[in-house]
Design an enzyme around this catalytic site. Sequence first.
Site, PDB file in Angstrom:
ATOM      1  N   THR A 154       0.912  -1.220   0.016  1.00 36.97           N
ATOM      2  CA  THR A 154      -0.116  -0.011  -0.229  1.00 36.97           C
ATOM      3  C   THR A 154       0.900   1.304   0.117  1.00 36.97           C
ATOM      4  OG1 THR A 154      -0.402  -0.168   2.409  1.00 36.97           O
ATOM      5  CG2 THR A 154      -2.175  -1.028   1.096  1.00 36.97           C
ATOM      6  N   LYS A 180       4.509  -6.988   3.446  1.00 38.52           N
ATOM      7  CA  LYS A 180       4.231  -5.493   3.263  1.00 38.52           C
ATOM      8  C   LYS A 180       4.052  -4.912   4.507  1.00 38.52           C
ATOM      9  CE  LYS A 180       0.800  -3.522   3.257  1.00 38.52           C
ATOM     10  NZ  LYS A 180       0.231  -2.769   4.217  1.00 38.52           N
ATOM     11  N   THR A 191       0.744  -1.703   9.791  1.00 38.06           N
ATOM     12  CA  THR A 191      -0.131  -2.811   9.284  1.00 38.06           C
ATOM     13  C   THR A 191       0.816  -3.547   8.538  1.00 38.06           C
ATOM     14  OG1 THR A 191      -1.729  -0.877   8.892  1.00 38.06           O
ATOM     15  CG2 THR A 191      -2.028  -2.914   7.409  1.00 38.06           C
ATOM     16  N   GLU A 277       7.359   4.701   7.034  1.00 36.71           N
ATOM     17  CA  GLU A 277       6.948   5.924   6.293  1.00 36.71           C
ATOM     18  C   GLU A 277       7.820   7.019   6.661  1.00 36.71           C
ATOM     19  OE1 GLU A 277       2.413   4.416   5.887  1.00 36.71           O
ATOM     20  OE2 GLU A 277       2.868   5.670   7.662  1.00 36.71           O
ATOM     21  N   ASN A 408       0.741  10.465   6.838  1.00 34.55           N
ATOM     22  CA  ASN A 408      -0.143  10.041   7.569  1.00 34.55           C
ATOM     23  C   ASN A 408      -1.529  11.017   7.817  1.00 34.55           C
ATOM     24  OD1 ASN A 408       0.035   7.060   8.725  1.00 34.55           O
ATOM     25  ND2 ASN A 408       2.170   8.026   8.724  1.00 34.55           N
ATOM     26  N   THR A 413      -7.195  11.388   2.470  1.00 32.75           N
ATOM     27  CA  THR A 413      -7.535  12.251   1.988  1.00 32.75           C
ATOM     28  C   THR A 413      -6.681  12.633   0.866  1.00 32.75           C
ATOM     29  OG1 THR A 413      -6.335  13.753   3.137  1.00 32.75           O
ATOM     30  CG2 THR A 413      -8.578  13.502   3.786  1.00 32.75           C
TER      31      THR A 413
END
Length: 413
Positions: A154, A180, A191, A277, A408, A413
């Site tokens: 993702t 992942k 996740t 991230e 994040n 959005t």
Amino acid sequence: MADWQEITGGITAPRGYQAAGITAGLKPSGLPDLALIFSDVEAIAAGVFTTSQVKAACVEYCRQRLQAKQSARAILCNAGQANAATGTQGNLDTIESALAVGQALNIPSESVLLASTGVIGQRIKMDALRSGIPKVVAALSETGSDAAAGAIITTDLVTKSIALETTIIDRPVRIGGIAKGSGMIHPNMATMLAFVTCDAVVSPHLWQQMLARAADRSFNSITVDGDTSTNDSLIALANGQSRTPAIIEWGAEAEKLEAMLTAVCQHLAKAIARDGEGATCLIEVEVTGAHDELSARQIAKTIAGSSLVKSAIFGRDPNWGRIAAAAGRAGVPFEQENLQIKLGNFLMLENGQPLQFDRAAASAYLKKASLGAYLQQDTVLISVNVGNGYGVGKAWGCDLSYDYVKINAEYTT
């Protein structure tokens, strides 16, 4: 020296496996989003799943399936929708998914395991999934590992894959894995999704034990942001196609197999932590001198998960006080006067006493790691000793950058 070698092939390196990854229209981006792993024969199956009280439908489904039957032939993973907190309809979608895969492969639906990743609260786009399942089955290939690895990600920046080979009783045995994850990563589990294939012959009981211990020493020892997901799943298949004698009790062969399984899981776990991230480097924390391994890992995980430690690493600030503070609040008793802290080769604290060190050189060490080659020269090493015990434990994390907040803050959005 490790008693195995790295090989190519990922999850299709072990004998008797095929994989595929396609674009089914589940992701708004139009990127690959549906993966399938298939064993030519029924395989022993084991799993470790999220400890969250809010569990995705696929997690509950797999837990129930593995309790009823510790074997499987297929794993289907969709990316784009987590199908978590989706109520009764989410559970029905999961059951329908397994039935559809079983029908397409001409196997019982009870031999199908499932995983999902994506936005929590969103059901799987079932129309896209229904039309995608025959296509992903048709795409199955003995060289399909890379495609599958690309279809499960993702927010990941890179795919994560590994395969190792050893010899057990004069025959080659292989374990492959893909994973992942880059955000919402914290122990128990972090996740993240991980799928492992193996061609050894091993009893269901032993395979589950091996996987649980490997998870504790890998996926349950990484952290990016302190958040545990609803969908975390580690599923491992062992189909016996290496034709080695069955490993049914603990011994040298079982020990070797578990060590290689742990190495596969640790590689994937470190790849997840490094791909955190916004991260610029991997942080590896090793704790020695604790009463036992569990205590050492607890201290290591606390340090790796400290927002202050992670921020200091990103700022290239060799602030060992934050490391000491994190170790002290880990909930593991130790004597302060025994504490030793090293950053790379820089000894900063010895016997609980601060030492003079070259701060500019230590900062340069942190900066060099941020520019290093992926999973090679990009690791910041933090070494902590807390006493004279035999407990040794490791944990992995990443630095905390400005980009983590940006990624994040804008996720849905």
